[in-house]
Design a protein around this motif. Structure first.
Motif, PDB file in Angstrom:
ATOM      1  N   ASP A  38       0.866  -1.182   0.000  1.00 27.38           N
ATOM      2  CA  ASP A  38       0.000   0.000   0.000  1.00 27.38           C
ATOM      3  C   ASP A  38       0.905   1.235   0.000  1.00 27.38           C
ATOM      4  O   ASP A  38       2.045   1.169   0.459  1.00 27.38           O
TER       5      ASP A  38
ATOM      6  N   HIS B 181      -0.064   3.648   1.770  1.00 25.01           N
ATOM      7  CA  HIS B 181      -0.455   4.183   3.082  1.00 25.01           C
ATOM      8  C   HIS B 181      -0.504   3.061   4.113  1.00 25.01           C
ATOM      9  O   HIS B 181      -0.853   1.930   3.768  1.00 25.01           O
TER      10      HIS B 181
ATOM     11  N   ASP C 234      -3.214   1.334  -4.890  1.00 25.51           N
ATOM     12  CA  ASP C 234      -2.501   2.622  -4.889  1.00 25.51           C
ATOM     13  C   ASP C 234      -1.028   2.476  -4.505  1.00 25.51           C
ATOM     14  O   ASP C 234      -0.269   3.438  -4.539  1.00 25.51           O
TER      15      ASP C 234
END
Ligand code: MN
Ligand code: MN
Length: 329
Positions: free
Chosen positions: A153, A155, A246
């Motif tokens: 990820d 994040h 992402d």
């Protein structure tokens, strides 16, 4: 009425997964669709829910776009794995959410759905939806004992309250740790980058003992090092795999809610996943594909390709568990 019977001049035409890939109804990997759990080992499930996004929406359309693009994939992995011959892989349709506008209730509905999946001894492979769905999935998958996690990820998703909600897509793994579903010592987060408003945005990850492998470190030391670290951190116990699209560079995955420049390439992601064989994966997900922001079908196609790698990892882990259980009998 009887189904239409037609003679097949070519033997492969009898197998829906071997027919020309542009034909037929696009289930995940063109696997059979069923809502019965009786004859299923690996269930691929869409979770068309994006009520937890904090910025650009659209991930509720992810499952349908990934189903369509996954029909481009063939039956065999280049390394010789034949997932559909090893296990009964089925498209279980979508996880219904009857009250999608009530966030905590929606997550509770998802958890109930996955409790049924886990009780039927089906290994779930999920396609989101935003990342908030991983929390209710873990509530089912990790109900008996905490699990480790390989989390790819941009994040960490270990934030806290945001605009009055503790259950948005930037917080599932903090909540999962608090609920005793994740063993933070067995969690690695790979590809972390991007700007923040708060210098301590992901402080929970490091304080709780998670291994945070930032994008700079990934770039300096490479996918192979990241895989070795993942293997070291996850160890031999049950492990969940969560892949946020992402994490990829926006040039290869523009269709997502919270893009961050300078990410992992699709090739690096595929190679990283390919060397994670042997870990005891008990479930996995691909989240945050947002078709309205996609360019062509770049994001959903790369997502489907990554989903196939995760499928192969789940099938091999499932097979190993079955073999161990039959030896123990
Ligand atoms: Mn995420
Ligand atoms: Mn993310």
């Amino acid at each position: 009425m009887d189904p239409i019977k037609r003679p097949n001049r070519y033997r492969e035409m009898a197998d829906p997964q071997a027919r020309p890939r542009y034909t037929g109804i696009p289930t995940f990997f063109r696997a059979p669709h069923t809502e019965s759990l009786a004859d299923v080992d690996i269930g691929v499930i869409g979770v068309p829910y994006d009520g937890g996004v904090t910025n650009r929406t659209g991930a509720r359309h992810g499952p349908r776009a990934v189903r369509d693009q996954s029909s481009l994939l063939r039956r065999l992995h280049p390394h010789g794995i034949a997932p559909f011959d090893v296990a009964r892989v089925r498209d279980l349709g979508d996880c219904w959410i009857e009250q999608p506008y009530e966030l905590e209730g929606a997550l509770a509905e998802i958890a109930v759905f996955y409790q049924t999946i886990v009780a039927a001894r089906v290994t779930p492979l999920s396609v989101g939806g935003d990342h908030s769905i991983s929390l209710p999935i873990l509530r089912a998958v990790a109900a008996e004992r905490p699990v480790g996690m390989i989390h790819i990820d941009a994040h960490c998703d270990t934030g806290d309250d945001y605009l009055g909600s503790r259950f948005h897509h930037g917080a599932p793994f903090r909540r999962a740790t608090e609920e005793g579903l994740l063993d933070p010592q067995r969690v690695i987060q790979i590809g972390i980058r991007g700007t923040t408003n708060d210098p301590d945005m992901w402080g929970f990850s490091t304080r709780s003992g998670m291994r945070v492998l930032a994008m700079e470190e990934f770039h300096d030391r490479g996918w192979h090092y990241a895989a070795e670290e993942a293997r070291r951190v996850a160890g031999g116990g049950p492990t969940y795999l969560s892949f946020d699209i992402d994490s990829l560079d926006p040039s290869q995955a523009p269709g997502t809610g919270t893009p961050e420049a300078g990410g992992i390439t699709a090739l690096e992601a595929l190679r990283l996943l390919r060397v994670l064989r042997g870990i005891d994966f008990v479930g996995g997900d691909l989240v945050e594909v947002s078709p309205p922001f996609d360019v062509g079908t770049l994001t959903s196609f790369n997502g489907a390709s990554i989903l196939f790698e995760i499928l192969c990892l789940l099938v091999e882990a499932w097979q190993k568990r079955v073999q161990v259980a039959s030896r123990g009998r």
